[in-house]
Scaffold this motif. Sequence first.
Motif, PDB file in Angstrom:
ATOM      1  N   PHE A 157       0.810  -1.209   0.000  1.00  0.00           N
ATOM      2  CA  PHE A 157       0.000   0.000   0.000  1.00  0.00           C
ATOM      3  C   PHE A 157       0.847   1.264   0.000  1.00  0.00           C
ATOM      4  N   MET A 158       1.954   1.254   0.707  1.00  0.00           N
ATOM      5  CA  MET A 158       2.848   2.421   0.709  1.00  0.00           C
ATOM      6  C   MET A 158       3.420   2.647  -0.693  1.00  0.00           C
ATOM      7  N   THR A 159       3.780   1.578  -1.368  1.00  0.00           N
ATOM      8  CA  THR A 159       4.302   1.684  -2.731  1.00  0.00           C
ATOM      9  C   THR A 159       3.230   2.202  -3.677  1.00  0.00           C
ATOM     10  N   LEU A 160       2.008   1.745  -3.511  1.00  0.00           N
ATOM     11  CA  LEU A 160       0.894   2.204  -4.341  1.00  0.00           C
ATOM     12  C   LEU A 160       0.704   3.711  -4.203  1.00  0.00           C
ATOM     13  N   VAL A 161       0.671   4.201  -2.980  1.00  0.00           N
ATOM     14  CA  VAL A 161       0.472   5.628  -2.745  1.00  0.00           C
ATOM     15  C   VAL A 161       1.666   6.431  -3.265  1.00  0.00           C
ATOM     16  N   ALA A 162       2.870   5.955  -3.022  1.00  0.00           N
ATOM     17  CA  ALA A 162       4.065   6.675  -3.467  1.00  0.00           C
ATOM     18  C   ALA A 162       4.150   6.719  -4.997  1.00  0.00           C
ATOM     19  N   SER A 163       3.747   5.654  -5.662  1.00  0.00           N
ATOM     20  CA  SER A 163       3.823   5.639  -7.120  1.00  0.00           C
ATOM     21  C   SER A 163       2.824   6.590  -7.757  1.00  0.00           C
ATOM     22  N   CYS A 164       1.784   6.948  -7.051  1.00  0.00           N
ATOM     23  CA  CYS A 164       0.820   7.911  -7.581  1.00  0.00           C
ATOM     24  C   CYS A 164       1.442   9.294  -7.749  1.00  0.00           C
ATOM     25  N   TYR A 165       2.487   9.590  -6.990  1.00  0.00           N
ATOM     26  CA  TYR A 165       3.199  10.860  -7.157  1.00  0.00           C
ATOM     27  C   TYR A 165       3.765  10.950  -8.570  1.00  0.00           C
ATOM     28  N   THR A 166       4.342   9.859  -9.043  1.00  0.00           N
ATOM     29  CA  THR A 166       4.892   9.815 -10.394  1.00  0.00           C
ATOM     30  C   THR A 166       3.779   9.912 -11.439  1.00  0.00           C
ATOM     31  N   LEU A 167       2.634   9.322 -11.162  1.00  0.00           N
ATOM     32  CA  LEU A 167       1.511   9.397 -12.101  1.00  0.00           C
ATOM     33  C   LEU A 167       1.053  10.836 -12.318  1.00  0.00           C
ATOM     34  N   GLY A 168       1.123  11.652 -11.280  1.00  0.00           N
ATOM     35  CA  GLY A 168       0.758  13.059 -11.420  1.00  0.00           C
ATOM     36  C   GLY A 168       1.675  13.773 -12.397  1.00  0.00           C
TER      37      GLY A 168
END
Length: 179
Positions: A157-168
């Motif tokens: 879950f931490m990786t999922l949330v952190a990877s959303c930063y790159t998606l932005g």
Amino acid sequence: CRRGPASTFLYILQRWRYHIVFLALGLANSGDSAEMGCTSYILSSSNFQHDILQDGNQDGGEVDFAKRGAAIASAHFGGMLVSGLLSGVLADVWGRRSTLLLGLTCNTIVGTLSAMARNATELCLLRFTCGLGLGMVISGVVTLSAEISPPSRRGRFMTLVASCYTLGFLYISLWAVIV
């Protein structure tokens, strides 16, 4: 054992509750990075340099666009630094969610006002304030992600949330190419 539509919905909601919460946290994280990406694209725009960065230079002299642009970007990161250092204390006093929502609200309102800035000084002050909101959001997203995720799936879950930063940033990059 047959379930009715309401109980089926509650079952799915219960089963996927962490995914829904982390999707919301990921969207908050993605929105912040998209907002930062917009700033980097705007600073390089010749229209922006002429309309905003050249403010107050009516005599036609040389304007150091790089210095003024760096001041705007630095103000943003300065706000993030101050907020990052203070938002943990605020989260302990007001609560994690309240601090996260305050940061998102600040970022939304001040980010919108930044689009209406008339000169580099206004924009610099608004970007600093926007950085304050962004620092609250980043620390709130990371802290909440760690606190509410089940220990057996915390890394996922931490990786999922952190990877959303790159998606932005990806979203803004694609949008910059289209526009």
